[in-house]
Design a protein around this motif. Structure first.
Motif, PDB file in Angstrom:
ATOM      1  N   THR A   1      30.141 -11.472   7.464  1.00 45.26           N
ATOM      2  CA  THR A   1      29.812 -12.843   7.045  1.00 45.26           C
ATOM      3  C   THR A   1      28.349 -12.959   6.603  1.00 45.26           C
ATOM      4  O   THR A   1      27.760 -14.037   6.671  1.00 45.26           O
ATOM      5  CB  THR A   1      30.102 -13.847   8.183  1.00 45.26           C
ATOM      6  OG1 THR A   1      29.356 -13.476   9.350  1.00 45.26           O
ATOM      7  CG2 THR A   1      31.581 -13.902   8.504  1.00 45.26           C
ATOM      8  N   THR A   2      27.766 -11.856   6.158  1.00 50.64           N
ATOM      9  CA  THR A   2      26.377 -11.866   5.704  1.00 50.64           C
ATOM     10  C   THR A   2      26.246 -12.411   4.288  1.00 50.64           C
ATOM     11  O   THR A   2      25.154 -12.791   3.864  1.00 50.64           O
ATOM     12  CB  THR A   2      25.804 -10.439   5.691  1.00 50.64           C
ATOM     13  OG1 THR A   2      26.651  -9.626   4.864  1.00 50.64           O
ATOM     14  CG2 THR A   2      25.737  -9.862   7.092  1.00 50.64           C
ATOM     15  N   GLY A   3      27.344 -12.386   3.522  1.00 52.90           N
ATOM     16  CA  GLY A   3      27.279 -12.719   2.105  1.00 52.90           C
ATOM     17  C   GLY A   3      26.897 -11.534   1.237  1.00 52.90           C
ATOM     18  O   GLY A   3      26.732 -11.663   0.026  1.00 52.90           O
TER      19      GLY A   3
ATOM     20  N   ARG B   1      26.408  -9.950  14.786  1.00 55.85           N
ATOM     21  CA  ARG B   1      27.723 -10.581  14.635  1.00 55.85           C
ATOM     22  C   ARG B   1      28.049 -10.770  13.150  1.00 55.85           C
ATOM     23  O   ARG B   1      29.177 -10.538  12.712  1.00 55.85           O
ATOM     24  CB  ARG B   1      27.768 -11.923  15.367  1.00 55.85           C
ATOM     25  CG  ARG B   1      29.168 -12.528  15.427  1.00 55.85           C
ATOM     26  CD  ARG B   1      29.152 -13.909  16.083  1.00 55.85           C
ATOM     27  NE  ARG B   1      28.659 -13.878  17.446  1.00 55.85           N
ATOM     28  CZ  ARG B   1      29.399 -13.551  18.508  1.00 55.85           C
ATOM     29  NH1 ARG B   1      30.672 -13.188  18.346  1.00 55.85           N
ATOM     30  NH2 ARG B   1      28.883 -13.562  19.723  1.00 55.85           N
ATOM     31  N   HIS B   2      27.072 -11.206  12.376  1.00 58.98           N
ATOM     32  CA  HIS B   2      27.283 -11.349  10.938  1.00 58.98           C
ATOM     33  C   HIS B   2      27.572  -9.994  10.286  1.00 58.98           C
ATOM     34  O   HIS B   2      28.464  -9.876   9.442  1.00 58.98           O
ATOM     35  CB  HIS B   2      26.043 -11.959  10.271  1.00 58.98           C
ATOM     36  CG  HIS B   2      25.714 -13.333  10.722  1.00 58.98           C
ATOM     37  ND1 HIS B   2      24.445 -13.715  11.096  1.00 58.98           N
ATOM     38  CD2 HIS B   2      26.494 -14.439  10.884  1.00 58.98           C
ATOM     39  CE1 HIS B   2      24.443 -14.994  11.440  1.00 58.98           C
ATOM     40  NE2 HIS B   2      25.686 -15.455  11.331  1.00 58.98           N
ATOM     41  N   LEU B   3      26.808  -8.980  10.675  1.00 65.52           N
ATOM     42  CA  LEU B   3      26.945  -7.652  10.058  1.00 65.52           C
ATOM     43  C   LEU B   3      28.338  -7.073  10.295  1.00 65.52           C
ATOM     44  O   LEU B   3      28.981  -6.578   9.370  1.00 65.52           O
ATOM     45  CB  LEU B   3      25.892  -6.692  10.630  1.00 65.52           C
ATOM     46  CG  LEU B   3      24.426  -6.984  10.315  1.00 65.52           C
ATOM     47  CD1 LEU B   3      23.528  -6.026  11.100  1.00 65.52           C
ATOM     48  CD2 LEU B   3      24.154  -6.866   8.821  1.00 65.52           C
ATOM     49  N   MET B   4      28.809  -7.127  11.548  1.00 60.57           N
ATOM     50  CA  MET B   4      30.061  -6.453  11.890  1.00 60.57           C
ATOM     51  C   MET B   4      31.285  -7.328  11.636  1.00 60.57           C
ATOM     52  O   MET B   4      32.411  -6.830  11.620  1.00 60.57           O
ATOM     53  CB  MET B   4      30.020  -5.971  13.348  1.00 60.57           C
ATOM     54  CG  MET B   4      28.891  -4.964  13.595  1.00 60.57           C
ATOM     55  SD  MET B   4      28.950  -4.127  15.210  1.00 60.57           S
ATOM     56  CE  MET B   4      28.804  -5.504  16.344  1.00 60.57           C
TER      57      MET B   4
ATOM     58  N   ALA C   1      28.748 -14.415  -1.367  1.00 58.86           N
ATOM     59  CA  ALA C   1      29.667 -15.265  -0.595  1.00 58.86           C
ATOM     60  C   ALA C   1      28.805 -16.172   0.271  1.00 58.86           C
ATOM     61  O   ALA C   1      27.621 -15.893   0.506  1.00 58.86           O
ATOM     62  CB  ALA C   1      30.606 -14.422   0.266  1.00 58.86           C
ATOM     63  N   GLU C   2      29.404 -17.232   0.776  1.00 56.77           N
ATOM     64  CA  GLU C   2      28.656 -18.172   1.617  1.00 56.77           C
ATOM     65  C   GLU C   2      28.261 -17.509   2.934  1.00 56.77           C
ATOM     66  O   GLU C   2      29.113 -16.961   3.651  1.00 56.77           O
ATOM     67  CB  GLU C   2      29.503 -19.410   1.913  1.00 56.77           C
ATOM     68  CG  GLU C   2      29.720 -20.310   0.708  1.00 56.77           C
ATOM     69  CD  GLU C   2      28.432 -20.942   0.215  1.00 56.77           C
ATOM     70  OE1 GLU C   2      27.574 -21.265   1.071  1.00 56.77           O
ATOM     71  OE2 GLU C   2      28.268 -21.097  -1.015  1.00 56.77           O
ATOM     72  N   PHE C   3      26.986 -17.538   3.215  1.00 59.44           N
ATOM     73  CA  PHE C   3      26.493 -16.952   4.463  1.00 59.44           C
ATOM     74  C   PHE C   3      27.141 -17.627   5.670  1.00 59.44           C
ATOM     75  O   PHE C   3      27.234 -18.846   5.746  1.00 59.44           O
ATOM     76  CB  PHE C   3      24.967 -17.090   4.532  1.00 59.44           C
ATOM     77  CG  PHE C   3      24.380 -16.674   5.854  1.00 59.44           C
ATOM     78  CD1 PHE C   3      24.403 -15.349   6.245  1.00 59.44           C
ATOM     79  CD2 PHE C   3      23.822 -17.616   6.706  1.00 59.44           C
ATOM     80  CE1 PHE C   3      23.859 -14.958   7.466  1.00 59.44           C
ATOM     81  CE2 PHE C   3      23.276 -17.239   7.927  1.00 59.44           C
ATOM     82  CZ  PHE C   3      23.299 -15.899   8.309  1.00 59.44           C
TER      83      PHE C   3
END
Length: 471
Positions: free
Chosen positions: A215-217, A209-212, A255-257
């Protein structure tokens, strides 16, 4: 190589490959007069066929011209046919193009929008595909595919669509979610092991979910000067996904994780690595079986394992990319062009191996423009994933305008899904409006166009809607 000034090198490189990376995946993002080539994928052929038929019989009058042939009697009837077919054609052609084009589209207005944008943005070549519902797209081309040969661009030319690859990879991953092979919220370490992220501080917590959802930073490697330097020194050498991940994770977060959106192509490259690790198959094989084959797409490829039957057409870097390439690389003879007052550098004159692999599952697809509407619409309507997975994909995350691998727009009060793509040196935009079941896709062979592709799509959309009574 021009490496004399370190300051100049870093400056130019930063600018050039920053756009290169954008070429791989960032979504934020001559002779125009000679060749308005407008072609339809399936039904354009009937249009020219009808005019010649009626005019073929009335050839008794041109017969005298044919008398010069040795056979007086038979010749008048056989000879006239070639001559008449040529004459009526010019008169009959305008009718289908301007008023009775089989598509029902206002071709004159579309050509005016296309050539107007091309002139403003100084674009050598542009291809377009438009479709409603599941019907075959209508495809068009204007300008040239090669500034050196002045070869007209056509919808039969292969192009790179950059980050429009991302929603395709997303759907392949979500189909695996539906099968229980992966989970959106399970840490990536479950699939790639504990050492995939190097020293990246949030590595153990990162999920699909973070990758796509970006939102990983992670840094966007495509805009990093170090990646530009790396690429300029090895344009003839492919770059492996693991190298891209190592380059990206060597940075601390930019960026903020989890709580901040920061577009990064690396996320979808890692998603491609997960596809391979879990299935045991190359990512291109899984993307073909899960997305491309079910949609009947036989002209779409994911390099480097899959390549089109002929290479993509020539494309041109302008602006900062022009100065970056000319500063960081040895410019091949004949690669520089001045088109409508802009300096351009031909990408085709350089080795393609690095450019062809730097995007991969985050921005590497090569295709015909006519495949793009079928592919893009099919991601939402083709039954490739469950309703639950489709809802996950199209639900806004931290960025209210972005879900998982897809941009979420409001166009005139209507929901729309879109994605852009830029890769040296093509610019693409794909758009689907569910309420109208309408899909548009366009690619220009310049990066960066100024004004950008959105201006053309904004001008085109009301013309198409008016033509098809969708207002």
């Amino acid at each position: 190589m021009m490496r004399s000034s370190a300051a100049r090198l870093c400056w130019a490189l930063l600018l050039v490959l920053a756009l290169l990376a954008g070429a791989c995946g960032n979504d934020d993002e001559g002779t125009t007069e000679p060749a308005p080539v407008a072609t339809t994928t399936a039904e354009a052929t009937p249009a020219p066929t009808q005019p010649p038929a009626p005019e073929a019989t009335p050839e008794p009058e041109p017969t005298p011209a044919a008398t010069s042939a040795p056979t007086p009697d038979p010749a008048p009837e056989a000879t006239p046919e070639p001559e008449p077919t040529a004459e009526p054609t010019p008169e009959a052609t305008p009718a289908p193009e301007s008023e009775t084009h089989p598509s029902g589209l206002d071709i004159a207005a579309i050509e005016a929008a296309a050539t107007g944008w091309m002139e403003n943005a100084r674009i050598p070549g542009l291809v377009l595909a438009v479709a409603q519902g599941g019907e075959d797209p209508w495809t068009f081309g204007w300008g040239v595919s090669d500034l050196g040969t002045q070869e007209p661009i056509t919808p039969g030319d292969y192009v790179r669509i950059g980050s429009v690859t991302k929603p395709v990879t997303t759907v392949a991953v979500l189909s695996m979610v539906d099968e229980g092979l992966v989970d959106l919220d399970t840490p990536v370490t479950a699939y790639l092991g504990d050492d995939w992220y190097g020293k990246y501080e949030h590595g153990p917590q990162i999920t699909l979910r973070h990758l796509m959802g970006h939102t990983t930073g992670f840094v966007e490697y495509a805009f990093d000067q170090g990646f530009f330097v790396l690429g300029s020194a090895r344009l003839g050498v492919p770059i492996a996904p693991e190298e891209i991940v190592r380059f990206t994770t060597n940075y601390g977060p930019v960026a903020e994780f989890e709580t901040e959106y920061n577009y990064s192509t690396a996320g979808h490259v890692i998603a491609g690595m997960i596809i391979e690790a879990v299935t045991g198959n190359p990512a291109d094989v899984e993307i073909r079986s899960r997305v491309l084959a079910p949609l009947g797409l036989e002209n779409t490829y994911l390099p480097p394992n899959e390549l089109p039957p002929v290479p993509v057409i020539d494309s041109y870097n302008g602006g900062l990319l022009y100065y970056a390439f000319t500063s960081l690389t040895r410019v091949p003879d004949g690669a520089r062009y001045n088109f409508m007052g802009n300096d351009y550098l031909s990408t085709d004159d350089y080795p393609q191996e690095f450019l062809q692999t730097a995007g991969w599952t985050g921005g590497g697809i090569e295709t015909l423009i006519g495949d793009v509407p079928t592919m893009f619409r099919g991601l939402f309507t083709g039954g490739l994933i469950s309703d639950e997975s489709l809802a996950e994909m199209t639900s806004a995350g931290v960025n209210p305008g972005y879900g998982l691998g897809i941009r979420i727009d409001d166009i005139g009060g209507r929901l729309a899904y879109s994605h852009g793509g830029g890769t040296p040196a093509f610019r693409t935009r794909a758009l689907y409006i569910p309420e109208l079941d309408l899909t548009l896709a366009a690619t220009a062979n310049v990066l960066p166009p100024d004004p950008d592709m959105d201006e053309f799509i904004d001008a085109l959309l009301p013309i198409v809607m008016e033509s098809w009574g969708l207002n």
